[in-house]
Design an enzyme around this catalytic site. Sequence first.
Site, PDB file in Angstrom:
ATOM      1  N   GLY A  41       0.855  -1.184   0.000  1.00  0.00           N
ATOM      2  CA  GLY A  41       0.000   0.000   0.000  1.00  0.00           C
ATOM      3  C   GLY A  41       0.890   1.232   0.000  1.00  0.00           C
ATOM      4  N   ARG A 329     -13.775  12.586  13.936  1.00  0.00           N
ATOM      5  CA  ARG A 329     -14.578  11.395  13.640  1.00  0.00           C
ATOM      6  C   ARG A 329     -15.168  10.739  14.871  1.00  0.00           C
ATOM      7  NH1 ARG A 329     -10.579   8.965   8.953  1.00  0.00           N
ATOM      8  NH2 ARG A 329     -11.262  10.438   7.370  1.00  0.00           N
ATOM      9  N   LEU A 461      -3.104   8.798   4.744  1.00  0.00           N
ATOM     10  CA  LEU A 461      -2.292   8.811   3.529  1.00  0.00           C
ATOM     11  C   LEU A 461      -0.979   9.523   3.817  1.00  0.00           C
ATOM     12  CD1 LEU A 461      -5.030   9.689   0.877  1.00  0.00           C
ATOM     13  CD2 LEU A 461      -4.341   7.473   1.758  1.00  0.00           C
TER      14      LEU A 461
END
Lengths: 657, 254
Positions: A41, A329, A461
């Site tokens: 990834g 979140r 990311l």
Amino acid sequence: MLDAKIPSGPLDDKWTEYKGHCKLVNPANKRKLEVIIVGTGLAGASAAAALGELGYKVKAFCFQDSPRRAHSIAAQGGINAAKNYQNDGDSVFRLFYDTIKGGDYRAREANVHRLAEVSANIIDQCVAQGVPFAREYGGLLSNRSFGGTQVQRTFYAAGQTGQQLLIGAYQALERQIALGNVQMYARHEMLEIVKIDGKARGIIARNLVNGELERHFGHAVLLCTGGYGNVFYLSTNAMGSNTTAIWKAHRKGAAFANPCFTQIHPTCIPVSGDHQSKLTLMSESLRNDGRIWVPKKKDDQRKAIDIPEEERDYYLERRYPAFGNLVPRDVASRAAKERCDEGYGVGTSKQAVYLDFADAIVRYGKIEAGKEGKSNMSMEEIIVLGKEVVKEKYGNLFDMYEKITGENPYELPMRIYPAVHYTMGGLWVNYELQTTIPGLYTLGEANFSDHGANRLGASALMQGLADGYFVIPYTLGNSLADEIYNKAIETSHPAFEAAEKEVSDRINQLMNIKGKQTVESFHKRLGKIIWDKCGMARNKEGLQQAIQEIQALKKEFWSDVRIPGSINEMNPELDKANRVADFIELGELMCVDALNRNESCGGHFREEFQTEDGEALRDDANYMYVAAWESKSAHEWNLIKEPLVYDVVKPSQRSYK
Amino acid sequence: MEHYNMNLTVKVWRQKNSKDKGGFQSYPVKDISSEMSFLEMIDVLNEQLIRDGEDPIAFDHDCREGICGQCSMYINGKPHGAWKANTTCQLHMRAFKDGETVTIEPWRAGAFPVIKDLMVDRSAFDRIIQAGGYISVNTGNAVDGNALPINKDKADASFAAAMCIGCGACVAACKNSSAMLFLSAKVAHLALLPQGEPERKSRVLNMVAQMDKEGFGACTNTGACEATCPKEISISNIARLNQEYLVASLTADK
């Protein structure tokens, strides 16, 4: 005692000092040093590319059919960087501070500051690789806002930022493959770490196409295998995402840090039935423009469009006026759960809230009408223009929503509900990203280091690429400099033989159970236990029960699982069984960790510890530490505490009001 | 949305490994909800097969949200099924009616050999990228991201090409098994950006040579690739590729 190896000196200078003084490996020696990278990834692909460029002999492994498929590809919203292109007051310090605060003061200052420092380099690197970020008409890069911040520092490529960044890293990796610096092993899964004289020296991998076990040597091993959210069965992770690599490392001696810190993302498409195999995220960027609400009346049966404005409860804007729909979140997820638990939920399941774009469509429509100089446009015409703008910003997300639900979100508000999305916990690593096993490193989501108890949007990311492109090339050299006298070890070494035997014994044992229940059914049951008792809200009694239930499930799994097919062939059910067996063990440790942490912080909400208005109540006096767990036996762990020292930031009650 | 349940017959390609000849097998599946995704229907069938002591159907899939490009089924004669701009994992069962027979095959192309059942080997795509599908920039050399303004229309066009997920549906849909849409998307993505300029000619020549070596067929402009592409990659990229190739062939330093 854990030594995080944090460089001394002022926070701002630590990374510069480190880079200036770490050991180097000369180019001729790099060619003799072999590095194994598991996972491709953002963290793994960027590390493989960067280390290949430096001249190390790299072997990279992924279980997918190509490194380009890794689940980083599904990240939608964006990547943060302290560029301050918008002139809105951003800086390295602010990004550092927001990340520490967003993580509810459970992350390590030095690591987070380094992350903020290299964030700007990531954007530059990706632009140079040809990553097509969104741009303004002047040709410069565009930014947007994300939760938990008050500046615009998120770079994006429509709703496909992860895809574009991964393709960039993948292409850099493929270039190194073409140059012969990296050897790629796709459709391979790591099933064991090989340790020689206390150091990680290789792996045992299963070739998923023919079932053969392979031995691979490395002077160092890097695990870049992502998060363990699939322990919940239902999550936004890809079907193959798993914990096996880091769990095997844990059982071989690597400490596992903060396993109970999991992130439940507030905006996902709700579960529609028992058949559900995975959940789909709707990017947090939607909270820039979408307003979240539920009806003010309990069990309101009316359609959303029939509920007048004054009978709607925009509960995030009501509870958190300063941040509104852009609270972090964990806060947004708990607020949704609270409303649904109180009976205000919508949809057939009543386990959903609305995310509504009607206001944004009108607002954008009016701006467009203004640009065209038309002041007398009808509302219908304005809405048509506004929908175009919303489509450009979020088109792919709206399409995805419609494909899954069959409803048109341009006309009806989306229904959303929180779902498991990210795991902040992972293998414990020091400042150099090295685990408690010398020679074994962990990068990206698979480590624990940067997000504390809650990750801010657009930071995953950033961390994956920071670790791979800009951190590991320096920190790995610092220890490999001492390895230049050590030749590659033959894989006929007894340690390789023993590790391979361990793997093959375990596979044989699994295949010989020949029970009645499928792997999937065990995974579903595990997921339900963890979601119910170690999910968005936890309490002592529930966690104790969960541990009992998981131990019982483990026994049942190892006596009644049915795996079809045979060993020496492609056998996806066997692969899945290997993964689920590890998830079961990890699930137990998550509950042990959650039970130990008698406080609420970030994504870890213990019902016994909350403020009067239902916010997380931290206990800094007793729990301001990283809980690193060492495996002792099947069901026993040693807790090692790494105290968190805040030299620069003063921890306070997080407030987004 | 109104939901309903259905019973189906699934006629699926079974092939033990690359050497096996393979053939169709039919299985009944019952009580499938219209809310399920297509792959969840396959999950149900596989659970049933395992309980009956049979080998489940092997198929590639991972993200199940239409972006990783790993799923690859040829459903009722179409790659990724009947929905436009869609991947197999995002196809939902409301596309089917009670009593239907659904036929599923792997991608069919010489350059994509079958591994097992519905799984194929698409590593040829990776090798095409290895031949030049990148910008040769080592880590750490980059100038400031805003030092190089890029025209928004060009950046958007580059992004539209870069959306390719490398699933291979274009090859599966093409009667010649041509990989031109895949290749052209990468060439266009990089050729439209100033960063791609220095290697523009060698890139296109090397990538085309690799594509030919892998055994993909020629393009005869039928447009089947564009029609089936889940990301709606435009066939105009192929025109650009041809132009790039022609210019490079005529002017590249040998």
